[in-house]
Design a protein around this motif. Sequence first.
Motif, PDB file in Angstrom:
ATOM      1  N   ARG A 228       6.495  -6.991  -3.265  1.00  0.00           N
ATOM      2  CA  ARG A 228       5.967  -7.443  -4.423  1.00  0.00           C
ATOM      3  C   ARG A 228       6.855  -7.323  -5.677  1.00  0.00           C
ATOM      4  NH1 ARG A 228       1.343  -5.012  -1.971  1.00  0.00           N
ATOM      5  NH2 ARG A 228      -0.309  -6.556  -1.298  1.00  0.00           N
TER       6      ARG A 228
ATOM      7  N   LYS B 170       3.487   0.537   4.100  1.00  0.00           N
ATOM      8  CA  LYS B 170       2.892   0.039   2.957  1.00  0.00           C
ATOM      9  C   LYS B 170       4.154  -0.331   1.984  1.00  0.00           C
ATOM     10  CE  LYS B 170      -0.309  -0.412   0.001  1.00  0.00           C
ATOM     11  NZ  LYS B 170      -1.374  -1.494   0.021  1.00  0.00           N
ATOM     12  N   SER B 171       5.037   0.331   2.128  1.00  0.00           N
ATOM     13  CA  SER B 171       6.455   0.520   0.891  1.00  0.00           C
ATOM     14  C   SER B 171       7.050  -1.040   1.129  1.00  0.00           C
ATOM     15  CB  SER B 171       7.267   1.794   1.055  1.00  0.00           C
ATOM     16  OG  SER B 171       7.739   1.775   2.256  1.00  0.00           O
TER      17      SER B 171
ATOM     18  N   ASP C 127       4.916  -3.336  -1.104  1.00  0.00           N
ATOM     19  CA  ASP C 127       5.241  -2.917  -2.114  1.00  0.00           C
ATOM     20  C   ASP C 127       6.478  -3.329  -2.643  1.00  0.00           C
ATOM     21  OD1 ASP C 127       2.702  -2.068  -2.361  1.00  0.00           O
ATOM     22  OD2 ASP C 127       3.462   0.083  -2.235  1.00  0.00           O
TER      23      ASP C 127
END
Length: 287
Positions: A9, A2-3, A6
């Motif tokens: 982003r 997930k990181s 992120d």
Amino acid sequence: MKSRLDAARAMLATPLAEPGSGRHRYGAAMTFYNAGLIGADVLEVYRTCANLDAEDPAAIMAERGLPDVAAASEDPAQKIAALAEAADRYLGTLPGPGVAEVRAGLAAVRPFAPHPQPVSPNPVVDAHLQTALDLLENTHPALAAAIAEAAPHLPWVTYDAYPRDLIGDAFATGHAFASIVGEASAIQARDYDLGLFLIAPRVLYRDHAHAAPELYAPLTGPHGWRFGPGLPMVTKPAHEPVWNDPHDPHATRVGDVPFLAVFGWTRDVNVPAYVIAADDWAELESA
Ligand SMILES: [Fe+2]
């Protein structure tokens, strides 16, 4: 896992004109592209701006009528469609019976136009999904990213229709599945079900059967399998698919890592599954 998305982003937001920012933005866009969250046309804008730090890709995309990459990457419907695509691409790499039938069911509902539903958190997913995805990322980073992005928007269920005394507490409280394509899913399909299945480490999914023909494509492993009560367990690695014909008994003993699989039921999805008694469950569960 997930990181990484992120971080991508955050990198997209690097201020314009900062030296090297164009290449950072292109790298971030590549991460979204690999996870199926943006298309080749959007990626191309970032590529052409990679050496032009002062150029604003968002302005070019607006000019061309392309979706804003940051917004597209946050849209739950887009994430679920990307997961369906990633699962289909993955299935296409697998050998064996059933794969073509499951993919035909996906082909029948293209183009994917998900309608995400309200979902609630699931404790099995919270406890075990990330561990499974960390393993999957080593060999299948795009699929792992697509699952990580879509998972919070999927209707995870811990199934309670088996009689508790037959299925046992460990499985009853130690598994979750989420339909991606099916009768009550974000992507609608009749008498068909495709989704993700998660079981906690060292849980025995006792011998059972069902009318639905079933494909398991395990994304982690190794795990133990058998195809008849009382038979010895055989160990299968990740990415070795299992196809169960209607009413064929099967059991899974999860190994030391969480079991995560793509599953497909190609028909008779509303006929309940049933447990088949075996006299060695206690032994298998204590092993
Ligand atoms: Fe099954």
